[in-house]
Design an enzyme around this catalytic site. Sequence first.
Site, PDB file in Angstrom:
ATOM      1  N   ASP A 122     -14.524 -46.162  -2.912  1.00  0.00           N
ATOM      2  CA  ASP A 122     -15.733 -45.329  -2.896  1.00  0.00           C
ATOM      3  C   ASP A 122     -15.981 -44.697  -1.531  1.00  0.00           C
ATOM      4  O   ASP A 122     -17.114 -44.350  -1.189  1.00  0.00           O
ATOM      5  CB  ASP A 122     -16.974 -46.150  -3.312  1.00  0.00           C
ATOM      6  CG  ASP A 122     -16.767 -46.910  -4.601  1.00  0.00           C
ATOM      7  OD1 ASP A 122     -16.337 -46.279  -5.577  1.00  0.00           O
ATOM      8  OD2 ASP A 122     -17.014 -48.133  -4.623  1.00  0.00           O
ATOM      9  N   ASN A 128     -10.053 -46.627 -13.626  1.00  0.00           N
ATOM     10  CA  ASN A 128     -11.079 -47.360 -12.858  1.00  0.00           C
ATOM     11  C   ASN A 128     -11.374 -46.674 -11.532  1.00  0.00           C
ATOM     12  O   ASN A 128     -12.352 -46.993 -10.864  1.00  0.00           O
ATOM     13  CB  ASN A 128     -10.651 -48.803 -12.611  1.00  0.00           C
ATOM     14  CG  ASN A 128      -9.329 -48.915 -11.858  1.00  0.00           C
ATOM     15  OD1 ASN A 128      -8.474 -48.035 -11.933  1.00  0.00           O
ATOM     16  ND2 ASN A 128      -9.144 -49.999 -11.141  1.00  0.00           N
ATOM     17  N   HIS A 147     -13.404 -40.411  -8.390  1.00  0.00           N
ATOM     18  CA  HIS A 147     -13.543 -39.495  -7.269  1.00  0.00           C
ATOM     19  C   HIS A 147     -14.452 -38.341  -7.689  1.00  0.00           C
ATOM     20  O   HIS A 147     -14.229 -37.701  -8.713  1.00  0.00           O
ATOM     21  CB  HIS A 147     -12.171 -38.967  -6.832  1.00  0.00           C
ATOM     22  CG  HIS A 147     -11.275 -40.047  -6.326  1.00  0.00           C
ATOM     23  ND1 HIS A 147      -9.923 -39.905  -6.193  1.00  0.00           N
ATOM     24  CD2 HIS A 147     -11.554 -41.310  -5.917  1.00  0.00           C
ATOM     25  CE1 HIS A 147      -9.397 -41.025  -5.721  1.00  0.00           C
ATOM     26  NE2 HIS A 147     -10.381 -41.890  -5.559  1.00  0.00           N
ATOM     27  N   ASN A 156      -8.603 -46.578  -5.554  1.00  0.00           N
ATOM     28  CA  ASN A 156      -9.195 -47.823  -5.054  1.00  0.00           C
ATOM     29  C   ASN A 156      -9.035 -47.855  -3.525  1.00  0.00           C
ATOM     30  O   ASN A 156      -9.223 -46.836  -2.878  1.00  0.00           O
ATOM     31  CB  ASN A 156      -8.592 -49.033  -5.753  1.00  0.00           C
ATOM     32  CG  ASN A 156      -8.617 -48.892  -7.277  1.00  0.00           C
ATOM     33  OD1 ASN A 156      -7.578 -48.894  -7.921  1.00  0.00           O
ATOM     34  ND2 ASN A 156      -9.800 -48.763  -7.844  1.00  0.00           N
ATOM     35  N   GLY A 190     -21.162 -46.265 -12.752  1.00  0.00           N
ATOM     36  CA  GLY A 190     -22.604 -46.149 -12.561  1.00  0.00           C
ATOM     37  C   GLY A 190     -23.226 -47.365 -11.898  1.00  0.00           C
ATOM     38  O   GLY A 190     -24.433 -47.405 -11.648  1.00  0.00           O
ATOM     39  N   LEU A 209     -21.185 -39.544   7.426  1.00  0.00           N
ATOM     40  CA  LEU A 209     -21.824 -39.801   8.713  1.00  0.00           C
ATOM     41  C   LEU A 209     -23.316 -39.490   8.657  1.00  0.00           C
ATOM     42  O   LEU A 209     -24.137 -40.183   9.271  1.00  0.00           O
ATOM     43  CB  LEU A 209     -21.156 -38.961   9.804  1.00  0.00           C
ATOM     44  CG  LEU A 209     -21.683 -39.168  11.229  1.00  0.00           C
ATOM     45  CD1 LEU A 209     -21.275 -40.548  11.753  1.00  0.00           C
ATOM     46  CD2 LEU A 209     -21.175 -38.076  12.167  1.00  0.00           C
TER      47      LEU A 209
END
Length: 423
Positions: free
Chosen positions: A13, A38, A41, A222, A300, A330
């Site tokens: 993530d 799974n 993006h 991942n 979610g 950032l």
Amino acid sequence: MTINIILGAQWGDEGKGKLVDIQSREAQLCCRAAGGSNAGHLIKVDGVSYSFHLLPSGLMNPKCMNFIGSGVVFHIPTFFSELKELEEKGLVAVHDRILVSDRVNVLLDMHMAVDGLEEKELGDESIGTTRRGIGPCYQTSRARTGIKMTDIFYPELLEKKVRRLADGYKKRFGDLFEYDVEAELAYLEKYRETMKKYVVDGVAFMTSAQQSGTKIVVEGANALMLDVDYGSYPFVTSSSTTLAGIIGGLTLNPKNITETIGVVKAYTTRVGWGAFKTEDTEEVGTQLQEIGREWGTSTGRRRRCGWLDLVVMRYSHSINFYDAINLTKLDVLDTFETIKIAVAYKVDGQELESYPADLAILEQAEVVYHEMPGWQTPTTNVKTYEELPQKARDYVEYIEKFLGVKVKYIGTGPEREAMITRA
């Protein structure tokens, strides 16, 4: 020829999709090497959000071919539903710009049913999977009982293998195993002819691409800390998410790799269970979650949040050997008065050499933080490094110095153009 590899350096993530999208505008081929649906993006362009799970993000570029490599577990209905969704959002010729290796393992609805049952079996010790069937599909692959894409085109062989798998799970789970083998076989029959357009000899395809000087971007799925061998086991995914997994999943010549980029969020998040030493379950964690909109593209689920962990990053770099860092989000830190960075773990006053495999040691470890003043100035959509507040640049340069790796890209917002590129 160039091969740029973009890898998640934390627990996933991190925002890999945006850099993949940017680099794919100049690339001729964008590849996925491992994992399955799974992965999630999210790319935002002109206010429209595009979600990628099984498909490579390079489909955003109308001139870029895309390839799903042999290390991926491939769910056929998800493949077609994602293509349809992208087509409906206006992406051009998506069906003509995607190919799939004939060596991928086919992920069945059966694997999804088993994923849920295995999580129930574990009870309080469940892994917290996405229940997309990823683990069970890799299990059958490693047990040499899985379904390869080539099997789809041989109806009798396919039926034999699917029924054998189903019988084995029925013996294991009994009446808890709610699965319609006839429905599965029927949908595989439905897609058999349709899939032929997309399936190629993956090894020959990638050999040709490398020999012909193709500009290649590889999209990692991942992240390092979810790798089945080097991640925070057992709370990991079931694939190899490392640079080595990328090379194997796509049969890349390591000598041809131009740049390996580690994507790092400016703080840390993770989904599901497992150790997370810098997690903040109080005000800071809630702020990061809300400001950063930290919930999963694929599931979610809300992400756990905390400060940047450079112990994790140093460990990640020691396995993937990053040439550059993409520091994302950032701007999420813009309002914080003080920012903390984890720089060491200590047990009984002794600093650990690396991120430990031993969960008992990890549990005992005390985090040592370095504190820096926040910049408390908006950085959203800043386009050049010089425009960043000095304290934001101090933060970036502290990370660079600690890791010994250049922070080449800095994300300053969700939009495609909100990215600083440093020479």
